[in-house]
Design a protein around this motif. Structure first.
Motif, PDB file in Angstrom:
ATOM      1  N   VAL A 379       0.846  -1.204   0.000  1.00  0.00           N
ATOM      2  CA  VAL A 379       0.000   0.000   0.000  1.00  0.00           C
ATOM      3  C   VAL A 379       0.878   1.250   0.000  1.00  0.00           C
ATOM      4  CG1 VAL A 379      -1.680   1.333   1.342  1.00  0.00           C
ATOM      5  CG2 VAL A 379      -1.944  -1.145   1.137  1.00  0.00           C
ATOM      6  N   ASN A 382       2.662   1.724  -3.381  1.00  0.00           N
ATOM      7  CA  ASN A 382       1.760   2.186  -4.435  1.00  0.00           C
ATOM      8  C   ASN A 382       1.427   3.666  -4.283  1.00  0.00           C
ATOM      9  OD1 ASN A 382       1.815  -0.434  -5.303  1.00  0.00           O
ATOM     10  ND2 ASN A 382      -0.389  -0.804  -5.106  1.00  0.00           N
ATOM     11  N   ILE A 383       1.183   4.100  -3.045  1.00  0.00           N
ATOM     12  CA  ILE A 383       0.881   5.519  -2.820  1.00  0.00           C
ATOM     13  C   ILE A 383       2.094   6.385  -3.153  1.00  0.00           C
ATOM     14  CG2 ILE A 383       0.223   7.232  -1.080  1.00  0.00           C
ATOM     15  CD1 ILE A 383      -1.384   5.025   0.321  1.00  0.00           C
ATOM     16  N   ASN A 386       2.498   6.671  -6.886  1.00  0.00           N
ATOM     17  CA  ASN A 386       1.517   7.617  -7.422  1.00  0.00           C
ATOM     18  C   ASN A 386       1.936   9.051  -7.141  1.00  0.00           C
ATOM     19  OD1 ASN A 386      -1.365   7.846  -8.559  1.00  0.00           O
ATOM     20  ND2 ASN A 386      -1.462   9.136  -6.747  1.00  0.00           N
ATOM     21  N   ALA A 387       2.490   9.286  -5.930  1.00  0.00           N
ATOM     22  CA  ALA A 387       2.928  10.637  -5.569  1.00  0.00           C
ATOM     23  C   ALA A 387       4.112  11.076  -6.437  1.00  0.00           C
ATOM     24  CB  ALA A 387       3.300  10.669  -4.086  1.00  0.00           C
ATOM     25  N   PHE A 429      -9.373   6.113  -6.949  1.00  0.00           N
ATOM     26  CA  PHE A 429      -9.285   4.732  -6.468  1.00  0.00           C
ATOM     27  C   PHE A 429     -10.010   3.758  -7.397  1.00  0.00           C
ATOM     28  CE2 PHE A 429      -8.793   7.336  -2.641  1.00  0.00           C
ATOM     29  CZ  PHE A 429      -7.597   6.837  -2.147  1.00  0.00           C
ATOM     30  N   LEU A 450      -3.616   2.530  -6.867  1.00  0.00           N
ATOM     31  CA  LEU A 450      -4.457   2.974  -5.750  1.00  0.00           C
ATOM     32  C   LEU A 450      -5.659   2.048  -5.554  1.00  0.00           C
ATOM     33  CD1 LEU A 450      -4.411   6.867  -6.112  1.00  0.00           C
ATOM     34  CD2 LEU A 450      -3.091   5.422  -4.563  1.00  0.00           C
ATOM     35  N   ALA A 453      -4.335  -0.586  -3.389  1.00  0.00           N
ATOM     36  CA  ALA A 453      -4.190  -0.054  -2.034  1.00  0.00           C
ATOM     37  C   ALA A 453      -5.543  -0.035  -1.312  1.00  0.00           C
ATOM     38  CB  ALA A 453      -3.601   1.347  -2.086  1.00  0.00           C
ATOM     39  N   LYS A 454      -6.596   0.355  -2.031  1.00  0.00           N
ATOM     40  CA  LYS A 454      -7.927   0.397  -1.433  1.00  0.00           C
ATOM     41  C   LYS A 454      -8.403  -0.997  -1.018  1.00  0.00           C
ATOM     42  CE  LYS A 454     -12.719   1.698  -2.406  1.00  0.00           C
ATOM     43  NZ  LYS A 454     -13.669   2.175  -3.418  1.00  0.00           N
ATOM     44  N   ILE A 464      -9.802   4.421   3.364  1.00  0.00           N
ATOM     45  CA  ILE A 464      -8.794   5.135   2.594  1.00  0.00           C
ATOM     46  C   ILE A 464      -9.491   6.205   1.759  1.00  0.00           C
ATOM     47  CG2 ILE A 464      -8.848   3.464   0.687  1.00  0.00           C
ATOM     48  CD1 ILE A 464      -5.802   4.009   0.356  1.00  0.00           C
ATOM     49  N   GLY A 466      -8.709  10.430  -0.260  1.00  0.00           N
ATOM     50  CA  GLY A 466      -7.730  11.415  -0.689  1.00  0.00           C
ATOM     51  C   GLY A 466      -8.237  12.835  -0.535  1.00  0.00           C
ATOM     52  N   ILE A 476      -2.946  11.332   0.740  1.00  0.00           N
ATOM     53  CA  ILE A 476      -3.715  10.078   0.783  1.00  0.00           C
ATOM     54  C   ILE A 476      -3.749   9.623   2.233  1.00  0.00           C
ATOM     55  CG2 ILE A 476      -3.903   7.711  -0.017  1.00  0.00           C
ATOM     56  CD1 ILE A 476      -4.341   9.748  -2.220  1.00  0.00           C
TER      57      ILE A 476
END
Length: 489
Positions: A379, A382-383, A386-387, A429, A450, A453-454, A464, A466, A476
């Protein structure tokens, strides 16, 4: 009232109501019958009785006047006794202060209280009457031929023969039976109508609704206002209809997702496959005619192969998460130490990309959280990935912030990138969604990071979401349950 109670009540009412009506009707009929016949009997009996009494008294007066000595004759007295017995009377004859004859079925001595009333009265030539609790008593003096005197007493019982109910009143039974049958028929008809209204009509509605569903119409609602077995049936049927409709919508969604998945896989795999094919062909045809160029082509092939592998792994993981086939190994975790270790692990890679990674903790208690270490780090990765794709400032920074709430830990991963438009933030998501609508692959990404991650956070019983401001960055947030509040399956 429940259906079972209604049926039992119907059976009881079907028995009690006709019975009560029949008894009431019978009582009224009997009362009228007795009243009419009793009046007739009383009238006839009174007439006959009066006539008999008058004839007897005339005959008795004639004997007292002309033949008083007959009252000493036992044969005459027995005849008198037969007459007075039919008249519901009794005779008592007193001679020289002694009772010489008694036809009353009571000892003469016990009758003396009834005779005291006549001691002070003149009973020589007339009848004197007195009324007591049990008898009507008449008294008259006797004068025998030898000059002696006595008295004759007539005792008439106060209970007349017509005081009892007439014996010939059984004819009304036919009417009672007829009324009972009519009451049963009417009660049964009424209860049948009521049960039909409360059972058949609702069942017809359910049947109609079932046919609508059979024909594919899942927008045909039914409802029943009464809380009983029929109401429960309606509610169960309505819940089934809603679930079927939801299932139909979910199947349509899955079908759309399947088509979208095939389309996205085809699109995402096409570019690396094309690149691998082109560079491999360049090597085969001798376009790469020196070692450095061959190495460049091979590195490009390797990079695209790695991208394809990562995309394939993400798709496999997401598919398993989506159908709940990924096993989780939950354990108690010190969240402060875990996130510090994660920062150390990610620090080297982010530093190479000139990204500062900081960690701030406001989690002061020693409460452990429940997590699967391997899935949770996925998780965070992955976040972070994405960032990284949205960091556009000269000083790039990602910050991990840990806070404590009553029954959970709150983790925020904040970046200072370009931010996400407000209208697109709720979609980040969703599977295969990219903020970059052109699906630019220069920054990489499959569009399901994401989403994965969810799925993992929800499997941890967490939430979760954002938050983002364009030009300032994106945060997030996700939560993890403390071990004491984690619900184990």
């Amino acid at each position: 009232m429940s259906l079972k109670s209604k049926i039992w009540a119907s059976y009881i009412i079907m028995i009690i109501i006709p019975l009560l009506l029949a008894v009431l009707s019978a009582r009224l009929i009997l009362s009228n019958y007795e009243k009419d016949h009793q009046l007739q009997i009383i009238e006839i009996a009174l007439e006959e009785k009066m006539q008999e009494n008058m004839d007897f008294m005339d005959e008795l007066d004639n004997t007292l006047a002309n033949k008083p000595d007959n009252f000493k004759d036992s044969f005459f007295l027995s005849r008198i006794n037969e007459r007075i017995s039919s008249l519901n009377m009794g005779v008592l004859i007193q001679y020289n202060e002694k009772f010489m004859y008694n036809s009353v079925p009571v000892n003469a001595e016990k009758l003396k209280p009834y005779l005291v009333k006549f001691l002070q009265q003149d009973v020589a030539n007339r009848w004197v009457s007195a009324i007591s609790k049990d008898y009507i008593v008449k008294c008259r003096a006797l004068s025998f031929s030898d000059g002696t005197t006595g008295r004759i007493y007539l005792f008439m019982s106060r209970t007349a023969p017509w005081d009892t109910p007439p014996a010939g009143h059984t004819g009304y039974v036919k009417w009672v039976f007829l009324i009972f049958i009519i009451c049963i028929f009417m009660t049964n008809s009424f209860l049948t109508y009521r049960l039909s209204k409360s059972l058949i009509k609702p069942l017809d509605s359910v049947k109609k609704a079932a046919k609508e569903i059979q024909y594919g119409n899942l927008d045909y609602p039914i409802s029943y206002p009464v809380k009983n077995e029929i109401g429960e049936l309606y509610q169960a049927f309505e819940e089934m209809r809603i679930k079927l409709k939801q299932s139909q919508a979910l199947n349509a969604q899955y079908e759309n997702s399947r088509k979208e998945l095939i389309s996205n896989i085809s699109h995402d795999l096409k570019t690396p496959i094309t690149a691998i094919k082109g560079y491999a062909q360049g090597i085969i045809e001798g376009v790469a005619n020196n070692p450095s160029k061959i190495e460049k082509y091979l590195r490009t092939i390797f990079t695209n192969a790695v991208e394809m592998e990562r995309l394939t792994n993400d798709l496999v993981l997401f598919s398993k998460l989506d159908i709940k086939q990924i096993p989780f190994s939950f354990e108690c975790v010190d969240i402060n130490r875990y996130l510090e270790d994660a920062r150390e692990e990610l620090h080297f890679d982010l530093t190479e990309n000139n990204i500062a990674l900081n960690f701030e903790s406001y989690y002061e208690s020693d409460d452990l959280i429940m997590a699967d270490r391997q899935r949770l780090i996925r998780v965070i990765h992955n976040i972070m990935e994405n960032a990284k794709k949205h960091l556009n400032k000269q000083e790039k920074e990602i910050k991990i912030i840990l806070k404590e709430e009553k029954n959970e830990a709150l983790i925020e991963i904040r970046d200072n990138g370009c931010g996400i438009p407000a209208d697109r933030l709720p979609l980040i998501f969703d599977r295969f969604y990219r903020v970059d609508c052109a699906r630019n692959r220069t920054t990489g990404g499959s569009g399901i990071g994401l989403s994965i991650a969810k799925e993992i956070i929800e499997a941890h019983q967490g939430r979760i979401w954002g938050e983002s401001t364009e030009g300032l960055g994106t945060s997030i947030f996700f939560t993890l349950k403390k071990a004491a509040y984690f619900k184990k399956d």
